[in-house]
Design a protein around this motif. Structure first.
Motif, PDB file in Angstrom:
ATOM      1  N   LEU A  12      -2.425  -6.007  -4.869  1.00 32.91           N
ATOM      2  CA  LEU A  12      -2.893  -4.950  -3.776  1.00 32.91           C
ATOM      3  C   LEU A  12      -2.378  -3.811  -4.352  1.00 32.91           C
ATOM      4  O   LEU A  12      -1.194  -3.681  -5.000  1.00 32.91           O
ATOM      5  N   ASN A  13      -3.069  -2.581  -4.096  1.00 32.85           N
ATOM      6  CA  ASN A  13      -2.931  -1.402  -4.511  1.00 32.85           C
ATOM      7  C   ASN A  13      -3.185  -1.149  -6.002  1.00 32.85           C
ATOM      8  O   ASN A  13      -2.769  -0.238  -6.710  1.00 32.85           O
TER       9      ASN A  13
ATOM     10  N   GLY B  92     -12.001  -6.615   3.298  1.00 28.76           N
ATOM     11  CA  GLY B  92     -11.532  -5.550   4.051  1.00 28.76           C
ATOM     12  C   GLY B  92     -12.164  -4.352   3.873  1.00 28.76           C
ATOM     13  O   GLY B  92     -11.519  -3.129   4.276  1.00 28.76           O
TER      14      GLY B  92
ATOM     15  N   ARG C 173      -6.848  -0.477  -3.218  1.00 25.24           N
ATOM     16  CA  ARG C 173      -5.829   0.356  -2.187  1.00 25.24           C
ATOM     17  C   ARG C 173      -6.356   0.512  -0.700  1.00 25.24           C
ATOM     18  O   ARG C 173      -7.377   0.604  -0.505  1.00 25.24           O
ATOM     19  N   GLN C 174      -5.154   0.293   0.055  1.00 22.91           N
ATOM     20  CA  GLN C 174      -5.527   0.572   1.643  1.00 22.91           C
ATOM     21  C   GLN C 174      -5.535   2.156   1.895  1.00 22.91           C
ATOM     22  O   GLN C 174      -4.612   2.792   1.552  1.00 22.91           O
ATOM     23  N   ASP C 175      -6.572   2.502   2.555  1.00 23.25           N
ATOM     24  CA  ASP C 175      -6.752   3.778   3.097  1.00 23.25           C
ATOM     25  C   ASP C 175      -7.325   3.863   4.601  1.00 23.25           C
ATOM     26  O   ASP C 175      -7.455   3.102   5.103  1.00 23.25           O
TER      27      ASP C 175
ATOM     28  N   ASN D  22     -10.927   1.668   3.610  1.00 22.49           N
ATOM     29  CA  ASN D  22     -10.856   0.335   3.154  1.00 22.49           C
ATOM     30  C   ASN D  22      -9.515  -0.246   3.353  1.00 22.49           C
ATOM     31  O   ASN D  22      -8.615   0.551   3.188  1.00 22.49           O
ATOM     32  N   ARG D  23      -9.417  -1.535   3.824  1.00 28.27           N
ATOM     33  CA  ARG D  23      -8.202  -2.248   4.222  1.00 28.27           C
ATOM     34  C   ARG D  23      -8.235  -3.529   3.516  1.00 28.27           C
ATOM     35  O   ARG D  23      -8.349  -4.532   4.236  1.00 28.27           O
TER      36      ARG D  23
ATOM     37  N   THR E 105      -7.283  -7.062   1.994  1.00 33.06           N
ATOM     38  CA  THR E 105      -6.195  -7.962   2.641  1.00 33.06           C
ATOM     39  C   THR E 105      -6.140  -9.270   1.363  1.00 33.06           C
ATOM     40  O   THR E 105      -6.834  -9.489   0.782  1.00 33.06           O
TER      41      THR E 105
ATOM     42  N   ASP F  85       0.196  -9.849  -2.701  1.00 30.57           N
ATOM     43  CA  ASP F  85       1.213  -8.754  -2.398  1.00 30.57           C
ATOM     44  C   ASP F  85       2.216  -9.130  -3.594  1.00 30.57           C
ATOM     45  O   ASP F  85       2.937 -10.107  -3.505  1.00 30.57           O
TER      46      ASP F  85
END
Length: 770
Positions: A614-615, A643, A666-668, A671-672, A674, A764
């Motif tokens: 993630l990221n 996501g 990346r979560q912004d 977009n999230r 998972t 993660d």
């Protein structure tokens, strides 16, 4: 039956890109017929070129095209428009059956065809004008089904003779037949004064319960709520004194159980007054409940989740009843304040406006319980909500402490397909030994037999429901259109599958397929743990032969397996943000292999890794394997990124054959993504130039024109009747030829190609790497 009988000539017809033309069946009228009869129907729709057969979901319903005979001006029999003679075997059970059309463009979308009982009166058809005036109603009889279509700004009037005391049900079907009508039906006296009326509510067709006070003629008026009309505003109306069952008590019984059952309804033989006198009840005993059966006809997807089966009625016909897994208690004995034994199921009902039913049970500390209502899932138009509370004593008084509240288990539609489940449910872990209770209420205003429910209290039971969407391959943003799944040799097509996890079920859903024809394979798809939808991809090999039939899509999640039900939109929408579309189940998941042109290119996608943090970002290498001309750029979009609301896209120039798409996980604010494991399907959208259809049809009509020229040249100049007949034949042929030539012009068509599913894992880094 996995194979559906149909004519293979559709698959051997004109060359066409399989994913371009999407035959759409809009109407079949009359929209039903009586078992044991033959009915001439006319179909309408788009891209129905060369429609030569209708295929019904039951092999006992068949159809042949209505042909005009050859004569001195026509060398061969020719179709009489899009008319077919439908034959319904006498032993076909009453109900709703899907029908599809086949033609040179392949398999069409489906419509619903209703079959009435063989014992019913001969059916009739409301002709429209001149029976659109109160003074000139169309005469009908009791127990006679009338097929009709609505005219804009008008009402269809019918006249029926009743005797004093006659209690009749006016049942109008439109919503369940895929009609566009939002109908209202009213009973009037001879002067036009309204005596009773009902309208649909988006979930149900209207039903009027009427008792005649005097002998005489009564009028029945039908119109759309907004006074719309047209070919696709059709309905079936029957005025009946036959027994009608509105509800059962209990709503469910255990499979194999033998017990008594109370039928609640109207005009029930030996019925006794029930509730406020508007209904009657009669006991039915003994009743043996069989194993669950599919009850799919006309249902919304969310109405199909509960397990049900059929119960035979003593006067003929069937009623549906739920199949329970636990002991079923009636509301009267379950809501008396005493704790219920767990596990248990209660059969209850909303009896009056504002009714709140309360059920108590004992729970043990540390144990997990599920409280789940089942009403909408069993086909009722309820909108229930529940609250789970702990009952404690403070200062000598009972008080309740809130633990959980629930409204809808699955509250949203997915991609236009209405898979909502408007039943509440909650899972909780008891914090302490003691007394707990459930409060259940209806958020709507309705009450009575149609507002029944089942409430289950006990350990969580994991469940999985899957719906396979029948929709077009090529869809722009916010579009939604139905479309059959048709493959050409060397072609891939993806099917969107929606997953509804219940009872605490969690994790990825792995999709596979069964009953595929030779030469066709399915690529495994995986729905991400936090997602409600994913895709499975089918591919026809270069040697795949023409075929049509039902296939099975299976999903497995954490040891729970389920077969997908087919689901479709009743009609399309150009913009889902502005249009509301209705959904229903199909009679099965249908796939066809069509001997069409090889797709213009194939799409291959390879990720540079199978795991990504993630990221971080993941790079996908995209290759286009060109097989024909493509006009303009190719846009490649990943479908099913977990996501993602707005996934990135790749544009490949007209003359290029490869590209690279980098996806940042990346979560912004948009977009999230998972973590978990799943698959993504890449879809490439492009434009095919030089697409043509109807070439064989043009050639046929040109041959007929040569024949006609010779026939007309031989007509005696003094034979006025023959001259007139020849001119009429030529005018008809010119019209047909002009339409075929217009369809045969070269056109640019948008089309879509799918990749095989790409599987990878998001993790993660703060947790243990998978």
């Amino acid at each position: 039956m996995n194979r559906i009988a149909f004519s293979l000539t559709v698959l051997l017809g004109s060359t066409a890109l399989g994913q371009l033309a999407t035959p759409t069946l809009e109407t079949v009228f009359p929209c039903g017929g009586r078992a044991g009869t033959k009915i001439v129907v006319q179909i309408t729709g788009t891209d129905l070129d060369g429609a030569h057969s209708l295929t019904f979901a039951h092999p006992g319903i068949t159809a042949n095209p209505v042909l005009l005979p050859a004569d001195s001006f026509w060398p061969e029999p020719r179709p009489d428009g899009l008319k077919f003679q439908v034959s319904v075997r006498p032993d076909i059970p009453p109900g709703l059956y899907e029908v599809r059309a086949s033609g040179t463009n392949g398999l069409s979308t489906s419509r619903v065809f209703a079959v009435g009982p063989a014992s019913a009166q001969e059916e009739g058809t409301h002709p429209g004008a001149p029976h659109l005036a109160l003074a000139n109603p169309f005469p009908i009889q009791l127990e006679q089904t009338i097929n009709g279509r609505l005219t804009p700004q008008q009402s269809n009037y019918h006249r029926i003779t009743l005797r004093s005391g006659d209690r009749v049900s006016l049942c109008l079907s439109a919503l369940t037949l895929d009609s566009r009508a939002d109908p209202r039906v009213a009973v009037l006296d001879a002067s036009g004064r309204e005596l009773a009326a009902a309208r649909g509510n988006g979930e149900r067709d209207p039903l009027v319960d009427f008792r005649a006070e005097t002998d005489g003629d009564y009028l029945v008026a039908v119109h759309d709520l907004l006074y719309r009309g047209g070919n696709d505003f059709f309905y079936r109306l029957v005025v009946s004194k036959a027994p009608r069952v509105d509800a059962l008590e209990p709503l469910a019984m255990g499979a194999g159980a033998t017990s008594s059952l109370t039928l609640i309804g109207r005009n029930l033989p030996a019925g006794k007054p029930w509730s406020d006198g508007r209904w009657e009840s009669v006991a039915l005993t003994p009743v043996v409940v069989g194993d669950p059966s599919p009850v799919l006809s006309g249902l919304k997807p969310g109405h199909s989740v509960a397990r049900r089966t059929f119960v035979a009625l003593p006067w003929g016909g069937m009623a549906t009843i739920g199949v329970a897994e636990n002991v079923v208690r009636l509301e009267a004995s379950a809501a008396d304040g005493r704790p219920l034994p767990v596990p248990v199921e209660v059969s209850g009902r909303i009896d009056f406006p504002g009714n709140v039913d309360v059920y108590r049970f004992s729970a043990k500390a540390g144990e997990t319980y599920e409280v789940a209502a089942c009403s909408y899932q069993q086909g009722m138009d309820t909108d229930l909500a529940l609250a789970v509370q702990r009952v404690v004593v403070k200062d000598g008084k009972e008080v309740v402490e809130g633990i959980a509240e629930s409204d809808d288990l699955f509250p949203t539609s997915v991609g236009g397909l209405d898979t909502r489940i408007r039943d509440p449910g909650a899972i909780f872990k008891a914090a302490a030994d003691g007394l707990y209770q459930v409060e259940l209420r209806n958020l709507g205003d309705d009450y009575g037999p149609s507002q029944g429910y089942r409430l289950r209290i006990g350990p969580a039971v994991p469940g999985l429901s899957l719906f396979a969407a029948e929709e077009r391959q090529h869809l722009a943003l916010n579009q939604a259109y139905p479309g059959a799944v048709v493959l050409a040799p060397g072609h891939r097509a993806s099917v969107r599958v929606i997953a509804v996890r219940r009872g605490g079920l969690a994790g990825p859903v792995r999709l596979s397929a069964k009953n595929l024809p030779p030469g066709v394979k399915a690529f495994t798809g995986v729905i991400w743990p936090q997602s409600t939808e994913g895709r499975i991809v089918f591919e026809a090999g270069p040697e795949a032969a023409p075929w049509q039939g039902r296939i099975e899509i299976v999903g497995e999640c954490a040891g729970v397996a389920s077969s997908a039900l087919g689901a479709t939109l009743k009609r399309g929408a150009a913009d889902l943000t502005k249009e509301k579309v209705a959904s229903r189940l199909t009679s099965g998941i249908v796939l066809a292999v069509c001997a069409a042109e090889v797709p213009r290119f194939a799409l291959e996608v390879v990720p540079e890794a199978t795991q990504v943090e993630l990221n971080k970002e993941l790079t996908f290498k995209v290759q286009v394997l060109r097989k024909g001309a493509v006009k303009g750029p190719i846009t490649v979009t990943p479908i099913g990124l977990p996501g993602f609301i707005k996934p990135p896209a790749l544009t490949i120039a007209e003359k290029d054959s490869a590209g690279v798409l980098k996806v940042p996980f990346r979560q912004d604010n948009v977009n999230r993504p998972t973590e978990g494991t799943g698959t993504v399907v890449f879809q490439a959208s492009a434009t095919a130039p030089g697409y043509r259809s109807q070439l064989e049809r043009v050639a046929q009509l040109e041959r007929w024109k040569t024949f006609q020229d010779a026939a007309i040249a031989k007509i005696d100049a003094k034979d006025a009747a023959a001259q007139k007949a020849g001119a009429a034949a030529r005018a008809e042929l010119d019209r047909l030829l002009a339409a075929a030539k217009e369809r045969a012009k070269e056109r640019d068509f948008p089309f879509t190609v799918s990749s095989a599913p790409v599987e990878f894992t998001l993790f993660d880094p703060a947790k243990k790497k998978p």
